[in-house]
Design a protein around this motif. Structure first.
Motif, short mmCIF file in Angstrom:
data_model
loop_
_atom_site.label_atom_id
_atom_site.label_comp_id
_atom_site.label_asym_id
_atom_site.label_seq_id
_atom_site.Cartn_x
_atom_site.Cartn_y
_atom_site.Cartn_z
N ILE A 1 7.97 -8.01 -2.21
CA ILE A 1 7.49 -7.44 -4.04
C ILE A 1 5.88 -8.00 -3.70
CG2 ILE A 1 8.22 -9.67 -4.57
CD1 ILE A 1 7.89 -6.40 -6.54
N SER A 2 5.50 -9.14 -2.98
CA SER A 2 4.14 -9.35 -2.94
C SER A 2 3.20 -8.52 -2.27
CB SER A 2 4.12 -10.97 -2.59
OG SER A 2 4.75 -11.87 -3.25
N ALA A 3 3.81 -8.09 -1.39
CA ALA A 3 2.69 -7.16 -0.43
C ALA A 3 2.99 -5.78 -1.10
CB ALA A 3 3.68 -7.08 1.00
N THR A 4 3.94 -5.45 -1.47
CA THR A 4 4.08 -4.00 -2.32
C THR A 4 2.89 -4.21 -3.62
OG1 THR A 4 6.26 -3.78 -1.63
CG2 THR A 4 5.39 -2.54 -3.50
N LEU A 5 3.13 -5.12 -4.19
CA LEU A 5 2.03 -4.92 -5.35
C LEU A 5 0.61 -5.24 -5.23
CD1 LEU A 5 4.18 -7.19 -8.02
CD2 LEU A 5 4.08 -4.73 -7.71
N PHE B 1 14.55 -1.64 -7.08
CA PHE B 1 13.56 -2.51 -7.75
C PHE B 1 12.26 -2.36 -7.35
CE2 PHE B 1 11.93 -6.97 -7.30
CZ PHE B 1 11.76 -6.94 -8.60
N LEU B 2 12.00 -2.32 -6.06
CA LEU B 2 10.63 -2.09 -5.62
C LEU B 2 9.99 -0.75 -5.76
CD1 LEU B 2 10.83 -3.34 -1.80
CD2 LEU B 2 9.58 -4.22 -3.76
N LYS B 3 10.92 0.25 -6.20
CA LYS B 3 10.25 1.65 -6.54
C LYS B 3 9.74 1.40 -8.07
CE LYS B 3 11.42 6.54 -7.38
NZ LYS B 3 12.48 7.39 -7.19
N ARG B 4 10.65 0.64 -8.69
CA ARG B 4 10.47 0.54 -10.34
C ARG B 4 9.05 -0.39 -10.41
NH1 ARG B 4 12.38 -2.97 -13.97
NH2 ARG B 4 13.96 -3.96 -12.42
N GLN B 5 9.15 -1.43 -9.65
CA GLN B 5 7.74 -2.39 -9.64
C GLN B 5 6.65 -1.56 -9.27
OE1 GLN B 5 7.72 -5.70 -10.85
NE2 GLN B 5 9.94 -5.37 -11.67
N THR B 6 6.71 -0.76 -8.19
CA THR B 6 5.33 -0.08 -7.89
C THR B 6 4.87 0.67 -8.94
OG1 THR B 6 6.32 -0.04 -5.51
CG2 THR B 6 4.67 1.72 -6.09
N PRO C 1 6.73 -3.41 3.98
CA PRO C 1 5.43 -3.64 3.07
C PRO C 1 4.51 -4.68 3.50
CG PRO C 1 7.63 -3.68 1.79
CD PRO C 1 8.12 -3.79 3.31
N LYS C 2 4.87 -5.69 4.39
CA LYS C 2 3.71 -6.59 4.69
C LYS C 2 3.24 -6.08 5.94
CE LYS C 2 3.13 -10.03 8.08
NZ LYS C 2 3.24 -9.92 9.59
N THR C 3 3.87 -5.16 6.80
CA THR C 3 3.30 -4.53 7.83
C THR C 3 2.27 -3.32 7.33
OG1 THR C 3 5.12 -4.79 9.27
CG2 THR C 3 3.70 -2.99 9.93
N ARG C 4 2.48 -2.68 6.45
CA ARG C 4 1.88 -1.67 5.87
C ARG C 4 0.61 -2.40 5.14
NH1 ARG C 4 6.94 0.60 4.45
NH2 ARG C 4 6.85 -0.30 2.35
N LEU C 5 0.73 -3.32 4.32
CA LEU C 5 -0.19 -4.09 3.88
C LEU C 5 -1.17 -4.45 4.82
CD1 LEU C 5 -1.83 -5.27 1.53
CD2 LEU C 5 -0.34 -7.34 1.71
N GLU C 6 -0.84 -5.26 5.97
CA GLU C 6 -1.68 -5.54 7.13
C GLU C 6 -2.37 -4.22 7.66
OE1 GLU C 6 0.34 -9.31 9.39
OE2 GLU C 6 0.91 -7.21 10.18
#
Length: 687
Positions: free
Chosen positions: A611-615, A561-566, A658-663
């Protein structure tokens, strides 16, 4: 006397003897005396023995040869000539003498040759001795010269070594001074960093209460030790009593101290965050407890109020019943009194008037359906979303006859083939390649015939609903590319985005249909966090949020799901910043303001895990460069707001990767004050 002289004397002696014999024989001989046919010329009896010595014959001949010169003038006589035997003996003797002389000459020649060879050998030995002596002399001279050169070289080397040592000493002093200066500068920079960080931590600790400071007691002690070590390092560098390697190591140690201080600050922040989280949890528990108590109190108050209201209603009903009863009794009495005095109609009218009116029935009015909270979607974005979905749904309802008609199945297949083949071939290999595939798609929408299977041709004008059907089909196919091609290769989004924008310019409804398909696959791109409805199962809710169900009714896995949303987010961002074909005009139907609008709204809706951090990270990586260049400080303020205010809210719901990568990404952008441009972006006027 030499050998040559001896040979020369013997030759002259032999010649003289021959002349003498010839003179004697010529006096007596009248004809030929020699030859094989001539008898020997001697008298029998006068023959001498052949073995007579050579010495006697020579003496006799010598005696006979010595003749007085006066005899030659007289007539010769036979008695005065030697006989033939003597002559033969003389000849034999002469031959023997000749042989002896030849033997002597041969021996003399051999002796001469031996003497010459010995002389040559002596000369060769003498020359060799001279050469050896000369070589020894040259060797001695050479050794003497070498010793002299070595002495001079040693003296010169000693002088050069001393000069080089002095030069190296001077160079070392200069190097030490430069290294000292470099170390001072490096340590000074680190000291400023260290001091600022140290002061910040001290201010942080001073701002905390005693209970909170106790949580960081160990870090506080490490902070003091680290400060003392750094002060000692600074003092040592300022004194300058260090080796060259120590100057460089001092800078490295200063950097390590700064890094240790950063790590210490991170540990303190982590400890404080954990402690704060505990406090927050405790506060939440207390708040929940207070809320529960408040709810219980309100419930009791409501219960009490309800009981009071019930009691009042009961009393009111009893009072009204008593009033009705009294009215009825009074009416009955009045009716009985007037029965006799009035007519039957008057009595009936009186009865009707005395009847109490019916009580109004209680109407249960359902409360009005409330608006969706701004925590799920902004009203303006919700209105835009509803508009897009309404247009999409209208077109879907309109093409249902074409989709359901069995006789048009082959025509639908031809339309799909006419769209899928050029759309799947879209790449940025070259402008010509991209333009050719676009022309194939656009020519089909323009009504030109397209060859399909079995050499048959179709056009979009063959059915009145075909244009909307193909538009829906192409929009869906473009969105599906985010799952197949773009999710694994971010650069592939830009050629697709360029074709999408070109169609958007030429067919405005296509852009809205494309957005509708994109919002259906990912409502987060509105951004819209659809709330869960009462009675809705978890699977139904996740499906409304973009999750897919397999044929076996199994829910899509989170990583897929995350891959498709990315991929969807990459395509969405690429559409925002990618211009269409230059020949169709410079207007951009879905510009950079949409990216700004999405970021400004997404930080105000409810955060969701992963999903929020990834997008947000995908949008920043693709649009960040253009947003920073266009909006400048306002965009920087937005980044700071996300980093300072939004990330703590996100941390309540999300503690994953994803949250860590966004930070980390936000920290990098804010630290470097720049965002790199997206890789693969098509240059202006590419095709």
């Amino acid at each position: 006397m030499s050998v040559e002289d001896m040979i020369r004397d013997m030759d002259s002696l032999h010649l003289e003897t021959v002349f003498k014999h010839a003179a004697i024989a010529s006096l007596t001989c009248k004809g030929r005396t020699l030859g094989p046919d001539r008898e020997p010329f001697w008298v029998e009896g006068q023959k001498k023995r052949e073995d007579e010595g050579t010495t006697n014959a020579e003496e006799t001949v010598a005696e006979k040869i010595i003749v007085s010169p006066s005899i030659r003038e007289k007539e010769p006589s036979l008695s005065c000539f030697p006989d033939a035997e003597e002559i033969n003996a003389s000849i034999f003797k002469r031959e023997m003498a000749e042989q002896c002389r030849q033997s002597v000459r041969k021996q003399i020649q051999e002796l001469k040759e031996r003497q010459q060879s010995l002389q040559i050998q002596r000369d060769a030995r003498q020359k060799e001795d001279e050469l050896q002596t000369e070589r020894l002399a040259q060797k001695a001279l050479r050794e003497q010269n070498e010793n002299l050169i070595n002495q001079q070289a040693e003296q010169l080397a000693q002088v050069q070594l001393e000069a080089q040592q002095r030069q190296q000493l001077d160079l070392r002093k200069i190097t030490d001074q430069k290294l000292h200066k470099l170390a001072l500068e490096g340590v000074s920079r680190c000291q400023r960093r260290f001091g600022n960080k140290y002061e910040g931590i001290i201010k942080l600790l001073l701002s905390l209460d005693k209970e909170t400071v106790q949580v960081c007691a160990a870090q506080n002690q490490q902070l003091k030790e680290l400060g003392e070590k750094f002060d000692q390092l600074v003092c040592a560098v300022k004194m300058g009593n260090c080796e060259q390697s120590q100057y460089l190591s001092s800078i490295i140690r200063a950097e390590q101290y700064c890094k240790s201080l950063d790590d210490l600050e991170g540990e303190m922040i982590k400890e404080l965050a954990e402690f704060s989280e505990l406090i927050q949890q405790q506060i939440k528990r207390e708040a929940a407890q207070r809320l529960e108590e408040e709810k219980q109190r309100k419930l009791e108050e409501e219960k009490k109020r309800f009981e009071e209201q019930t009691q009042r209603q009961k009393e009111k009903d009893e009072s009204e019943a008593q009033q009705r009863q009294q009215l009825a009794e009074e009416a009955a009495k009045a009716e009985a009194a007037k029965v006799e005095a009035t007519t039957a109609e008057a009595a009936k009218a009186e009865t009707v008037q005395a009847t109490p009116p019916p009580e109004p029935s209680t109407v249960n009015v359902s409360p009005a359906e409330g608006n969706i909270s701004g925590a799920y979607v902004h009203p303006s974005r919700l209105a835009f979303y509803n508009e897009i979905i309404s247009l999409y749904q209208a077109k879907v309802d309109a093409v249902k006859p074409l989709q359901s008609e069995e006789s048009l199945k082959q025509y639908r297949t031809g339309c799909q083939r006419a769209i899928n083949l050029p759309l799947n071939a879209i790449t940025a290999v070259s402008p010509q390649h991209l333009s050719n595939n676009f022309e194939k798609l656009y020519n089909f929408f323009a009504g030109q015939p397209v060859r399909v299977m079995n050499d048959a041709t179709i056009t979009i004008n063959d059915h009145p609903l075909a244009r909307d059907y193909c538009m829906l089909l192409m929009a869906k196919k473009f969105v599906s590319q985010s799952e197949t091609a773009i999710s694994g290769n971010p650069q592939a989004a830009f050629p697709f985005a360029s074709v999408i924008m070109t169609f958007w310019k030429l067919l405005p409804d296509f852009g809205k249909v494309f957005l509708a398909y994109l919002y259906k696959e990912s409502p987060y791109m509105v951004p819209y966090v659809i709330p869960q409805q009462p009675g809705q199962t978890a699977e139904q809710y996740l499906k409304s949020m973009g999750y897919r169900l397999s044929d076996k009714n199994e829910l899509e896995k989170p990583d897929m799901f995350l891959k498709r949303q990315t991929g969807i987010a990459r395509l969405y961002a690429a559409v925002i910043i990618t211009p269409g074909r230059k020949a169709d005009g410079p207007a951009h139907c879905f510009g950079l303001e949409e990216g700004w609008r999405w970021l400004a709204h997404v930080v105000h809706v409810k955060p969701l895990p992963d999903i929020s951090a990834t997008l947000i990270m995908e949008i920043l990586q693709t649009l960040g460069y253009e947003l920073w260049r266009t909006y400048g400080k306002q965009f920087l303020k937005l980044l700071l707001y996300i980093h300072i205010s939004y990330m703590p809210q996100l941390a309540i719901y999300d503690e994953g990767g994803p949250k860590t990568r966004l930070e980390m990404l936000l920290g990098k952008f804010l630290r470097e004050r720049q965002i790199p441009q997206a890789v693969g972006l098509l240059p202006p006027g590419f095709w």
